[in-house]
Enzyme design. Structure first.
Site, mmCIF file in Angstrom:
data_model
loop_
_atom_site.group_PDB
_atom_site.id
_atom_site.type_symbol
_atom_site.label_atom_id
_atom_site.label_comp_id
_atom_site.label_asym_id
_atom_site.label_seq_id
_atom_site.Cartn_x
_atom_site.Cartn_y
_atom_site.Cartn_z
ATOM 1 N N ASN A 9 -21.313 58.305 -59.075
ATOM 2 C CA ASN A 9 -22.317 58.562 -60.097
ATOM 3 C C ASN A 9 -21.579 59.200 -61.273
ATOM 4 O OD1 ASN A 9 -24.410 59.418 -61.695
ATOM 5 N ND2 ASN A 9 -25.224 60.918 -60.238
ATOM 6 N N TRP A 10 -21.304 58.380 -62.266
ATOM 7 C CA TRP A 10 -20.489 58.858 -63.406
ATOM 8 C C TRP A 10 -21.271 59.785 -64.320
ATOM 9 C CZ3 TRP A 10 -17.584 53.759 -65.280
ATOM 10 C CH2 TRP A 10 -16.709 53.357 -64.258
ATOM 11 N N LYS A 11 -22.572 59.833 -64.172
ATOM 12 C CA LYS A 11 -23.432 60.662 -65.045
ATOM 13 C C LYS A 11 -23.134 60.345 -66.521
ATOM 14 C CE LYS A 11 -23.711 63.928 -61.310
ATOM 15 N NZ LYS A 11 -23.966 65.287 -60.848
ATOM 16 N N HIS A 94 -32.694 61.226 -59.219
ATOM 17 C CA HIS A 94 -31.605 62.206 -59.085
ATOM 18 C C HIS A 94 -32.152 63.587 -59.467
ATOM 19 C CE1 HIS A 94 -27.933 64.393 -59.908
ATOM 20 N NE2 HIS A 94 -27.335 63.526 -59.108
ATOM 21 N N GLU A 96 -31.026 65.831 -61.255
ATOM 22 C CA GLU A 96 -30.917 66.141 -62.692
ATOM 23 C C GLU A 96 -32.068 65.493 -63.467
ATOM 24 O OE1 GLU A 96 -26.829 64.891 -63.073
ATOM 25 O OE2 GLU A 96 -26.260 66.603 -61.816
ATOM 26 N N GLU A 166 -29.374 64.785 -51.237
ATOM 27 C CA GLU A 166 -28.543 65.595 -52.117
ATOM 28 C C GLU A 166 -29.146 66.985 -52.255
ATOM 29 O OE1 GLU A 166 -25.873 62.945 -54.744
ATOM 30 O OE2 GLU A 166 -27.641 63.490 -55.879
ATOM 31 N N GLY A 172 -22.421 69.513 -57.907
ATOM 32 C CA GLY A 172 -21.576 70.006 -58.999
ATOM 33 C C GLY A 172 -21.196 71.472 -58.858
ATOM 34 N N SER A 212 -20.883 67.608 -54.057
ATOM 35 C CA SER A 212 -19.507 68.106 -53.956
ATOM 36 C C SER A 212 -18.671 67.395 -52.887
ATOM 37 C CB SER A 212 -19.508 69.621 -53.733
ATOM 38 O OG SER A 212 -20.114 70.275 -54.834
ATOM 39 N N GLY A 233 -20.369 62.562 -57.460
ATOM 40 C CA GLY A 233 -20.434 62.837 -58.898
ATOM 41 C C GLY A 233 -19.051 63.122 -59.449
ATOM 42 N N GLY A 234 -18.730 64.390 -59.601
ATOM 43 C CA GLY A 234 -17.484 64.830 -60.235
ATOM 44 C C GLY A 234 -16.243 64.101 -59.745
HETATM 45 P P1 PGA Z 1 -21.216 66.110 -57.350
HETATM 46 O O1 PGA Z 1 -22.536 65.286 -57.775
HETATM 47 O O2 PGA Z 1 -20.419 65.212 -56.432
HETATM 48 O O3 PGA Z 1 -20.507 66.396 -58.638
HETATM 49 O O4 PGA Z 1 -21.700 67.343 -56.661
HETATM 50 C C1 PGA Z 1 -23.225 64.494 -56.853
HETATM 51 C C2 PGA Z 1 -24.391 63.837 -57.540
HETATM 52 O O5 PGA Z 1 -24.967 64.447 -58.448
HETATM 53 O O6 PGA Z 1 -24.797 62.708 -57.202
#
Ligand code: PGA
Length: 248
Positions: A9-11, A94, A96, A166, A172, A212, A233-234
């Site tokens: 997930n590149w956001k 998600h 966010e 999640e 994050g 994470s 994500g990250g």
């Molecule tokens: P993260 O994000 O790996 O940076 O914790 C996961 C996500 O938001 O899907």
């Protein structure tokens, strides 16, 4: 047997060139993994990254979609637009989107219904906040988000969707759920799916863990019995990290 999926997930990150370079690196490492791999980029990069993943085994995903067919919805992207970009997956709900942009369970449900009707596979995210976990509400929150999110979805459609557990406190933050916590929550989600759809269907639905995930914790997460993959994500933004995860 469920085929594991690891989705990046590149956001709101990466340019066309950076994304293309990343895809090239991931593709070079694809022979050494048995899992399905997807990258979910921002809407404006779908054309560019769609080209980059052509003739690779890497699937393309979007991060959001509107539930209406078309019309006066300034700034939104429709399912048909995603189909034109040859998207396989779309992340829906998600945390966010829920917390920053006010998406409700009802909106998540409309998006899931629309995506499935268009044969785009939704990756529906659910998960509790730290406060909810500390108040021992994890299971009730998961139950609500799950039941509301998949309302009206037939068993045939449900089989094809992906769910991502999640925990919001692990996204994050560098704080990963322990494999036991992740496995327990995902086992719970599957038991609820079994109540709703019966056993053969619940056994087919892939449930990922996200929060994470890094190369150094990917193995223990991926080896958990209930966990069918990861939403990353990250660590999906750097070739070495993401390759380390897909080759767990
Ligand atoms: P993260 O994000 O790996 O940076 O914790 C996961 C996500 O938001 O899907």
């Amino acid at each position: 047997m469920r085929n594991p999926l690891i989705a990046g997930n590149w956001k709101m990150n990466l340019s066309c060139q950076q994304g293309t370079d990343l895809v090239t690196s991931i593709n070079a490492a694809m022979q050494e993994t048995e899992v399905e791999v997807a990258v979910c980029c921002s809407s404006i990069l779908l054309g560019c990254i769609g080209k980059a993943v052509e003739n690779t085994g890497i699937k393309l995903g979007a991060q959001n979609m509107h539930w209406e067919e078309a019309g006066a919805f300034t700034g939104e992207i429709s399912a048909d637009m995603l189909l034109e970009a040859k998207v396989d997956y779309v992340i829906v709900g998600h945390s966010e989107r829920r917390h920053i942009f006010g998406e409700t369970d009802e909106m998540v449900n409309k998006k899931v219904v629309k995506a499935l009707s268009k044969k785009i596979t939704p990756i529906m995210c659910i998960g509790e906040t730290l406060d909810e976990r500390e108040a021992e509400e994890t299971f009730s929150v998961l139950k609500r988000q799950l039941e509301e999110g998949i309302k009206g979805i037939s068993p045939e459609e449900a089989k094809t969707m992906v769910i991502a557990y999640e925990p919001v406190w692990a996204i994050g933050t560098g704080k990963t759920a322990t494999p036991e916590q992740a496995n327990e929550a995902i086992g719970y989600i599957r038991s609820e799916l079994e109540k709703l759809y019966g056993n053969p269907v619940s056994e087919e639905i892939r449930i990922l863990y996200g929060g994470s995930v890094k190369p150094d914790n990917a193995t223990e997460i991926m080896n958990c019995e209930e966990i069918d993959g990861a939403l990353v994500g990250g660590a999906s933004l750097k070739a070495d990290d993401f390759i380390g995860i897909i080759q767990f």
